[in-house]
Design a protein around this motif. Structure first.
Motif, short mmCIF file in Angstrom:
data_model
loop_
_atom_site.label_atom_id
_atom_site.label_comp_id
_atom_site.label_asym_id
_atom_site.label_seq_id
_atom_site.Cartn_x
_atom_site.Cartn_y
_atom_site.Cartn_z
N TRP A 1 -26.99 -39.65 -48.19
CA TRP A 1 -25.91 -38.73 -48.55
C TRP A 1 -26.28 -37.29 -48.16
N GLU B 1 -26.13 -36.88 -44.37
CA GLU B 1 -24.74 -36.75 -43.93
C GLU B 1 -24.21 -35.35 -44.15
N LYS B 2 -24.48 -34.79 -45.35
CA LYS B 2 -24.01 -33.43 -45.65
C LYS B 2 -24.65 -32.40 -44.72
N GLU C 1 -25.95 -32.93 -41.70
CA GLU C 1 -25.50 -33.14 -40.32
C GLU C 1 -24.09 -32.59 -40.12
N SER C 2 -23.25 -32.69 -41.13
CA SER C 2 -21.88 -32.20 -40.99
C SER C 2 -21.81 -30.68 -40.92
N HIS C 3 -22.87 -30.01 -41.34
CA HIS C 3 -22.92 -28.55 -41.28
C HIS C 3 -23.68 -28.04 -40.07
N GLY C 4 -24.11 -28.93 -39.20
CA GLY C 4 -24.82 -28.54 -38.00
C GLY C 4 -26.28 -28.27 -38.26
#
Length: 116
Positions: free
Chosen positions: A99, A102-103, A105-108
């Motif tokens: 989790w 994922e968080k 990675e979604s923010h770069g």
């Protein structure tokens, strides 16, 4: 001989100070302010979504059992485990780590923290 309870309290106090330095949050030991949380396997409060158990144990320890005893659905359960001459590590369930990944990675990509 080292008193293990005193050693554990010292490590919890150290974790509170460390957490404050890193996040700016005012973190407290549950043993001092919320014994019912301490009895439930939570050592620190004020940590946001993190549910923290602190262990300063030299001998082998079943981290899985410690995580299993912690409350579910209260946040991300982590165990901060310290051994002298070895430093402190963070242990958590793989699903919680996924989790977090994922968080992140979604923010770069961001800066990599130092290994200190």
């Amino acid at each position: 001989m080292i008193n293990s309870k005193d050693k554990g309290k010292r490590f919890e106090r150290w974790c509170c100070k460390w957490w404050h330095q890193v996040t700016g949050r005012e973190v407290q030991r549950t043993a001092a302010v919320a014994p019912q949380l301490d009895n439930a396997g939570i050592d620190l409060i004020g940590t946001g979504l993190w549910v923290v158990q602190c262990k300063a144990v030299e001998r082998s320890m079943d981290i899985h059992a410690v995580l299993d005893r912690m409350p579910l659905a209260a946040g991300v359960n982590v165990v901060l485990h310290k051994r002298k001459q070895r430093g402190t590590i963070v242990c958590m369930q793989l699903d919680d780590f996924a989790w977090i990944l994922e968080k992140m990675e979604s923010h770069g990509p961001g800066p990599v923290p130092s290994a200190n």
